[in-house]
Scaffold this motif. Structure first.
Motif, PDB file in Angstrom:
ATOM      1  N   LEU A  52       0.890  -1.063   0.137  1.00 60.79           N
ATOM      2  CA  LEU A  52       0.069   0.016   0.157  1.00 60.79           C
ATOM      3  C   LEU A  52       0.965   1.220  -0.128  1.00 60.79           C
ATOM      4  CD1 LEU A  52      -2.941   1.306   0.218  1.00 60.79           C
ATOM      5  CD2 LEU A  52      -2.577   1.044   2.688  1.00 60.79           C
ATOM      6  N   MET A  53       2.003   1.167   0.838  1.00 56.91           N
ATOM      7  CA  MET A  53       2.855   2.376   0.747  1.00 56.91           C
ATOM      8  C   MET A  53       3.466   2.725  -0.514  1.00 56.91           C
ATOM      9  SD  MET A  53       5.008   1.570   4.162  1.00 56.91           S
ATOM     10  CE  MET A  53       4.719   3.099   5.725  1.00 56.91           C
ATOM     11  N   GLY A  54       3.884   1.530  -1.409  1.00 58.11           N
ATOM     12  CA  GLY A  54       4.221   1.714  -2.631  1.00 58.11           C
ATOM     13  C   GLY A  54       3.363   2.066  -3.499  1.00 58.11           C
ATOM     14  N   PHE A  55       2.249   1.567  -3.417  1.00 59.62           N
ATOM     15  CA  PHE A  55       0.854   1.847  -4.209  1.00 59.62           C
ATOM     16  C   PHE A  55       0.659   3.457  -4.220  1.00 59.62           C
ATOM     17  CE2 PHE A  55      -3.650   2.375  -4.785  1.00 59.62           C
ATOM     18  CZ  PHE A  55      -3.627   2.200  -6.072  1.00 59.62           C
ATOM     19  N   VAL A  56       0.661   3.941  -3.097  1.00 61.83           N
ATOM     20  CA  VAL A  56       0.188   5.405  -2.738  1.00 61.83           C
ATOM     21  C   VAL A  56       1.457   6.336  -3.416  1.00 61.83           C
ATOM     22  CG1 VAL A  56       0.049   7.203  -1.107  1.00 61.83           C
ATOM     23  CG2 VAL A  56      -1.333   4.959  -0.822  1.00 61.83           C
ATOM     24  N   TYR A  57       2.634   5.781  -3.026  1.00 63.19           N
ATOM     25  CA  TYR A  57       4.040   6.549  -3.727  1.00 63.19           C
ATOM     26  C   TYR A  57       3.793   6.728  -5.073  1.00 63.19           C
ATOM     27  CZ  TYR A  57       8.609   7.843  -4.552  1.00 63.19           C
ATOM     28  OH  TYR A  57       9.812   8.513  -4.756  1.00 63.19           O
ATOM     29  N   THR A  58       3.292   5.668  -5.970  1.00 57.91           N
ATOM     30  CA  THR A  58       3.064   5.740  -7.255  1.00 57.91           C
ATOM     31  C   THR A  58       2.329   7.087  -7.895  1.00 57.91           C
ATOM     32  OG1 THR A  58       1.120   4.449  -7.637  1.00 57.91           O
ATOM     33  CG2 THR A  58       3.260   3.314  -7.550  1.00 57.91           C
ATOM     34  N   PHE A  59       1.570   7.389  -6.780  1.00 58.96           N
ATOM     35  CA  PHE A  59       0.923   8.621  -7.235  1.00 58.96           C
ATOM     36  C   PHE A  59       1.397  10.109  -6.932  1.00 58.96           C
ATOM     37  CE2 PHE A  59      -2.270   5.577  -6.685  1.00 58.96           C
ATOM     38  CZ  PHE A  59      -3.263   5.674  -7.855  1.00 58.96           C
ATOM     39  N   ALA A  60       2.663   9.880  -6.412  1.00 65.78           N
ATOM     40  CA  ALA A  60       3.384  11.111  -5.890  1.00 65.78           C
ATOM     41  C   ALA A  60       3.885  11.927  -7.078  1.00 65.78           C
ATOM     42  CB  ALA A  60       4.649  10.840  -5.117  1.00 65.78           C
ATOM     43  N   ASP A  61       4.070  11.546  -8.372  1.00 66.51           N
ATOM     44  CA  ASP A  61       4.326  12.260  -9.388  1.00 66.51           C
ATOM     45  C   ASP A  61       3.299  12.934 -10.104  1.00 66.51           C
ATOM     46  OD1 ASP A  61       7.275  12.116  -8.698  1.00 66.51           O
ATOM     47  OD2 ASP A  61       7.520  10.153 -10.210  1.00 66.51           O
ATOM     48  N   ASP A  62       2.015  12.570  -9.655  1.00 68.96           N
ATOM     49  CA  ASP A  62       0.995  12.893 -10.372  1.00 68.96           C
ATOM     50  C   ASP A  62       0.191  14.183 -10.003  1.00 68.96           C
ATOM     51  OD1 ASP A  62       1.029  10.396 -11.789  1.00 68.96           O
ATOM     52  OD2 ASP A  62      -0.777   9.660 -10.915  1.00 68.96           O
ATOM     53  N   ASN A  63       0.939  15.018  -9.461  1.00 71.77           N
ATOM     54  CA  ASN A  63       0.644  16.438  -8.905  1.00 71.77           C
ATOM     55  C   ASN A  63      -0.346  16.442  -8.105  1.00 71.77           C
ATOM     56  OD1 ASN A  63       1.097  19.143  -9.182  1.00 71.77           O
ATOM     57  ND2 ASN A  63      -0.138  19.291 -11.067  1.00 71.77           N
ATOM     58  N   ILE A  64      -0.069  15.590  -7.088  1.00 74.50           N
ATOM     59  CA  ILE A  64      -1.164  15.591  -5.924  1.00 74.50           C
ATOM     60  C   ILE A  64      -0.424  15.726  -4.637  1.00 74.50           C
ATOM     61  CG2 ILE A  64      -2.590  13.657  -4.665  1.00 74.50           C
ATOM     62  CD1 ILE A  64      -2.593  12.209  -7.109  1.00 74.50           C
ATOM     63  N   ARG A  66       0.843  16.128  -0.873  1.00 70.55           N
ATOM     64  CA  ARG A  66       1.201  15.313   0.112  1.00 70.55           C
ATOM     65  C   ARG A  66       0.099  14.894   1.078  1.00 70.55           C
ATOM     66  NH1 ARG A  66       7.553  16.732   1.713  1.00 70.55           N
ATOM     67  NH2 ARG A  66       8.368  16.256  -0.276  1.00 70.55           N
ATOM     68  N   ALA A  67      -0.654  16.057   1.494  1.00 76.08           N
ATOM     69  CA  ALA A  67      -1.804  15.891   2.312  1.00 76.08           C
ATOM     70  C   ALA A  67      -2.917  14.830   1.777  1.00 76.08           C
ATOM     71  CB  ALA A  67      -2.454  17.067   2.701  1.00 76.08           C
ATOM     72  N   LYS A  68      -3.167  14.939   0.666  1.00 77.09           N
ATOM     73  CA  LYS A  68      -3.951  14.059  -0.091  1.00 77.09           C
ATOM     74  C   LYS A  68      -3.584  12.736  -0.280  1.00 77.09           C
ATOM     75  CE  LYS A  68      -7.488  14.126  -3.605  1.00 77.09           C
ATOM     76  NZ  LYS A  68      -8.190  14.834  -4.861  1.00 77.09           N
ATOM     77  N   LEU A  69      -2.378  12.608  -0.526  1.00 76.12           N
ATOM     78  CA  LEU A  69      -1.461  11.129  -0.481  1.00 76.12           C
ATOM     79  C   LEU A  69      -1.678  10.587   0.917  1.00 76.12           C
ATOM     80  CD1 LEU A  69       1.616  11.953  -2.760  1.00 76.12           C
ATOM     81  CD2 LEU A  69      -0.389  10.656  -3.392  1.00 76.12           C
ATOM     82  N   PHE A  70      -1.400  11.458   1.946  1.00 70.87           N
ATOM     83  CA  PHE A  70      -1.714  10.922   3.223  1.00 70.87           C
ATOM     84  C   PHE A  70      -2.854  10.640   3.657  1.00 70.87           C
ATOM     85  CE2 PHE A  70      -1.666  11.466   7.803  1.00 70.87           C
ATOM     86  CZ  PHE A  70      -0.802  10.351   8.158  1.00 70.87           C
TER      87      PHE A  70
END
Length: 185
Positions: A52-64, A66-70
């Protein structure tokens, strides 16, 4: 010990170590929350949290942000855990002789949730369903390394192929589904 590593490599190792410690602590909290004592349950849920951590991290470059990723990560914890648990419900329902039934050790329930959730334009529902898919996919992939014997499927290689294909499809559909909902929101 770390003389041959560059500064960037050391920072990466430190971040990975911190994430692993965080994953272990989260895993212990979730196992306690659901009153789970089994080593196998702990292993499956830890792998699920790391996935899940890796999965959520894959969205880090999608202009989202950090609060939304968290927030995605926090919302995803329980559905991901439930995804790691689902495959082993066959033990309760069918007994130990029915363990690793291909209906339970496949992406079938996730595919059903996915088709159902696509009908609704809900970001929250997409996060929940995607997280379930990550948990289920991680369970199936982890069972490959456990040399799982899926009932009704002959031979060890076909068992692992079944688990691998189903696990990867769960991850892929979860990523594509959540990505499309994030673009819409």
């Amino acid at each position: 010990m770390l003389e041959g590593f560059t500064q960037k490599s050391k920072k990466t190792l430190f971040v990975l170590a911190v994430f692993l410690i965080v994953a272990i602590v989260i895993n212990l909290v979730i196992l306690e929350l659901f009153n789970q004592k089994s080593f196998y349950r702990a292993a499956h849920s830890l792998i699920g949290i790391i996935a899940l951590m890796g999965f959520v991290y894959t969205f880090a470059d999608d202009n989202i942000s950090r609060a939304k990723l968290f927030s995605i990560f926090l919302i995803s914890l329980v559905p991901c855990y439930l995804g790691t648990v689902f495959s082993d419900l066959d033990i309760r329902l069918l007994g130990i002789g029915g363990h690793r039934n291909p209906l339970f050790h496949s992406g079938l329930l996730f595919f059903f949730f996915f088709v159902l959730a696509k009908r609704f334009n809900s970001y929250l529902l997409a996060v929940i369903v995607a997280a379930f898919g990550v948990g289920l996919g991680s369970h199936l992939i982890w069972d490959i390394f456990d040399h799982a014997d899926v009932r009704w499927i002959p031979g060890g290689s076909l068992d692992r192929l079944w688990l691998g294909i189903n696990g990867l499809i769960c991850f892929l559909l979860a990523r594509l589904f959540l990505s499309s909902r994030l673009r819409e929101s």
